[in-house]
Motif scaffolding. Structure first.
Motif, PDB file in Angstrom:
ATOM      1  N   UNK A  51       0.927  -1.261   0.446  1.00 46.02           N
ATOM      2  CA  UNK A  51      -0.090   0.175  -0.369  1.00 46.02           C
ATOM      3  C   UNK A  51       0.857   1.165  -0.221  1.00 46.02           C
ATOM      4  N   UNK A  52       1.687   1.295   0.546  1.00 48.62           N
ATOM      5  CA  UNK A  52       2.651   2.154   1.217  1.00 48.62           C
ATOM      6  C   UNK A  52       3.456   2.793  -0.108  1.00 48.62           C
ATOM      7  N   UNK A  53       4.139   2.068  -1.282  1.00 47.00           N
ATOM      8  CA  UNK A  53       4.541   1.313  -2.013  1.00 47.00           C
ATOM      9  C   UNK A  53       3.897   2.488  -3.093  1.00 47.00           C
ATOM     10  N   UNK A  54       2.514   2.353  -2.885  1.00 47.48           N
ATOM     11  CA  UNK A  54       1.732   2.096  -4.456  1.00 47.48           C
ATOM     12  C   UNK A  54       1.599   3.871  -4.054  1.00 47.48           C
ATOM     13  N   UNK A  55       1.142   3.269  -2.844  1.00 42.53           N
ATOM     14  CA  UNK A  55       1.235   5.475  -2.580  1.00 42.53           C
ATOM     15  C   UNK A  55       1.541   6.611  -2.783  1.00 42.53           C
ATOM     16  N   UNK A  56       3.199   5.968  -2.030  1.00 43.47           N
ATOM     17  CA  UNK A  56       3.857   7.290  -1.464  1.00 43.47           C
ATOM     18  C   UNK A  56       4.159   8.036  -2.020  1.00 43.47           C
ATOM     19  N   UNK A 111      -3.300  19.057  -1.521  1.00 44.72           N
ATOM     20  CA  UNK A 111      -2.097  17.743  -1.669  1.00 44.72           C
ATOM     21  C   UNK A 111      -1.836  17.396  -0.302  1.00 44.72           C
ATOM     22  N   UNK A 112      -0.854  18.429   0.021  1.00 43.54           N
ATOM     23  CA  UNK A 112       0.059  18.168   1.149  1.00 43.54           C
ATOM     24  C   UNK A 112      -1.019  18.185   2.482  1.00 43.54           C
ATOM     25  N   UNK A 113      -2.407  18.786   2.848  1.00 41.16           N
ATOM     26  CA  UNK A 113      -3.140  18.476   3.696  1.00 41.16           C
ATOM     27  C   UNK A 113      -3.543  17.120   3.505  1.00 41.16           C
ATOM     28  N   UNK A 114      -4.014  16.178   2.641  1.00 42.38           N
ATOM     29  CA  UNK A 114      -4.683  15.345   2.768  1.00 42.38           C
ATOM     30  C   UNK A 114      -3.834  14.722   3.080  1.00 42.38           C
ATOM     31  N   UNK A 115      -2.605  15.248   2.020  1.00 41.26           N
ATOM     32  CA  UNK A 115      -1.340  13.660   2.356  1.00 41.26           C
ATOM     33  C   UNK A 115      -1.359  13.482   4.112  1.00 41.26           C
ATOM     34  N   UNK A 116      -1.347  14.508   4.939  1.00 40.28           N
ATOM     35  CA  UNK A 116      -0.703  15.042   5.933  1.00 40.28           C
ATOM     36  C   UNK A 116      -1.875  13.962   7.196  1.00 40.28           C
ATOM     37  N   UNK A 117      -2.601  13.420   6.738  1.00 39.79           N
ATOM     38  CA  UNK A 117      -3.742  13.029   7.198  1.00 39.79           C
ATOM     39  C   UNK A 117      -4.049  12.031   8.189  1.00 39.79           C
ATOM     40  N   UNK A 118      -3.146  10.821   7.530  1.00 40.44           N
ATOM     41  CA  UNK A 118      -3.199  10.074   8.608  1.00 40.44           C
ATOM     42  C   UNK A 118      -1.695  10.027   9.424  1.00 40.44           C
ATOM     43  N   UNK A 172      12.636  14.455   7.347  1.00 40.13           N
ATOM     44  CA  UNK A 172      12.172  15.205   6.641  1.00 40.13           C
ATOM     45  C   UNK A 172      12.544  15.674   5.921  1.00 40.13           C
ATOM     46  N   UNK A 173      13.757  16.685   5.820  1.00 42.63           N
ATOM     47  CA  UNK A 173      14.441  16.787   4.524  1.00 42.63           C
ATOM     48  C   UNK A 173      13.944  15.990   3.348  1.00 42.63           C
ATOM     49  N   UNK A 174      15.154  15.406   3.817  1.00 43.30           N
ATOM     50  CA  UNK A 174      15.058  14.566   2.362  1.00 43.30           C
ATOM     51  C   UNK A 174      13.187  14.232   1.962  1.00 43.30           C
ATOM     52  N   UNK A 175      12.759  13.765   2.507  1.00 45.52           N
ATOM     53  CA  UNK A 175      11.079  13.315   1.966  1.00 45.52           C
ATOM     54  C   UNK A 175      11.257  14.356   1.337  1.00 45.52           C
ATOM     55  N   UNK A 176      10.965  15.722   2.220  1.00 48.53           N
ATOM     56  CA  UNK A 176      10.376  16.736   1.239  1.00 48.53           C
ATOM     57  C   UNK A 176      10.554  17.324   0.239  1.00 48.53           C
TER      58      UNK A 176
END
Length: 388
Positions: free
Chosen positions: A25-30, A47-54, A222-226
């Motif tokens: 799921x993560x591999x598809x979603x990310x 999009x950022x708000x939706x992705x932060x929900x979980x 965090x910086x790498x991810x974003x």
């Protein structure tokens, strides 16, 4: 026994599919979910708000769900129930339209999906207390599934509309539900010590300090991810090379999980967390100088060291120092605070850091790891079992 299977092969065949499904799921979603959200007309901010929900759901609901798991002494039952609710709720994505409807569904699913790792890890670790279960060799299949999902998900989408992305994810959620049915159930007896376990853990300074140390290391991503991919693109690095850089770190992570029992046999939980923080600090300092591809190919290998050792150290800390009857609560707090509050907060500010400092924003991440190393010096003096 081959290094990619736990010593108890039959039990591993019941446990490993859970991690495969969850990280598929993560591999598809990310990589692909933002594409679908954009296709549905959401702006970058939405999009950022939706992705932060979980992430924010994890902070509030994971401790609550973990407390229920401890109260009833069950682990498989909550996973089956949560996977069933997640599967049903996901179907609403096929009929929703607009930001508010999509966000409502994301938040609803986040209430359940955010707790899977905590409860699933606790189930495997609890089994490991009485059976010959090697947690790292079970967990590595999640990392394998993440790489497979990212790669084959892209292949499945070739020539297809972004509307196929929810179809892929819906199938993955169904797979997760079926895998949860395969899991063994465990029964943990309640005790007087386990009563009000969440409150006891929150009043235990060494445990809270442990959460901060682990969170600072995981939050340093965090910086790498974003902005990691964005910065590499500004350096003129090709998309193919960027994809390899991301995959390389996960491959090292898989190898470390496979051989963790031998490699880290003599390490204490705090020494493992310290190793993760030290490798992270080195990595982020180097990244702050915008190194070229040859250096990146070397430094990206530290991803596996940073994540794998810090995570394994955290899991061992909970197993060795927390009574079994409140272990799910401890797992839930680790997920909520370290992987939710601290990582989520770091992600929130990472964009501003990158905007203001570009690659030098990684130096702030190195600073977080340095603080974690100092905290580890205090944690070395923590007794074998915490006074709860």
């Amino acid at each position: 026994m081959a290094p990619f299977f736990s010593n108890d092969l039959f039990m591993s065949m019941r446990l490993a599919p859970f991690y495969i499904a969850l990280f598929l799921i993560v591999g598809f979603q990310l990589p692909f979910w933002p594409v679908w959200l954009s296709f549905k007309g959401l702006t970058a901010e939405e999009i950022g708000i939706v992705l932060s929900a979980p992430v924010w759901s994890k902070i509030l609901f994971t401790p609550m769900i973990a407390s229920l798991a401890d109260y009833f002494g069950r682990r498989r039952a909550p996973l089956v129930i949560m996977s069933g609710f997640s599967l049903v709720l996901f179907q609403f994505y096929f009929v929703v339209d607009g930001f508010f409807q999509i966000f409502a569904v994301a938040l609803s699913i986040g209430m359940f999906i955010s707790s899977f790792s905590a409860i699933g890890d606790n189930l495997v670790l609890t089994l490991g207390r009485s059976r010959n279960i090697d947690y790292p060799r079970i967990r590595l299949w999640g990392s394998v599934a993440f790489i497979a999902g990212s790669f084959f998900g892209g292949q499945l989408l070739v020539g297809r509309s972004p509307d196929f992305i929810p179809v892929m994810l819906s199938a993955a959620f169904l797979f997760l539900f079926l895998c949860c049915l395969l899991l063994p159930e465990i029964r943990v007896s309640r005790s007087d010590q386990g009563k009000k376990g969440l409150r006891r853990l929150l009043k235990c300074p060494p445990f809270l300090i442990f959460l901060i140390a682990a969170g600072l290391i995981q939050g340093s991503y965090a910086v790498l991810y974003s902005a990691g991919t964005l910065h590499w693109q500004t350096q003129g690095i090709s998309d193919a090379t960027i994809g390899f850089l991301w995959a390389e770190g996960v491959v090292v992570e898989i190898i470390l999980f496979a051989f963790a029992r031998k490699l880290f046999k003599s390490f204490s939980p705090i020494q493992l967390i310290f190793l993760g923080g030290a490798s992270g600090m080195i990595r982020w300092i180097v990244m702050g100088f915008s190194p070229d591809v040859p250096v990146l190919l070397v430094i990206q290998m530290l991803h596996g060291v940073t994540f794998a050792t810090a995570h394994l150290g955290a899991m061992r800390f909970i197993v060795e120092k927390i009574p079994i009857e409140m272990s799910a609560r401890a797992q839930g707090l680790y997920s909520a605070v370290s992987l939710g509050l601290i990582l989520g907060g770091s992600l929130l500010f990472s964009g501003y850091l990158y905007e203001g400092f570009a690659a030098e924003a990684y130096f702030f991440m190195a600073g977080g790891c340095a603080v974690a190393l100092l905290i580890c010096q205090y944690l070395r003096r923590v007794p074998e079992t915490l006074q709860l």
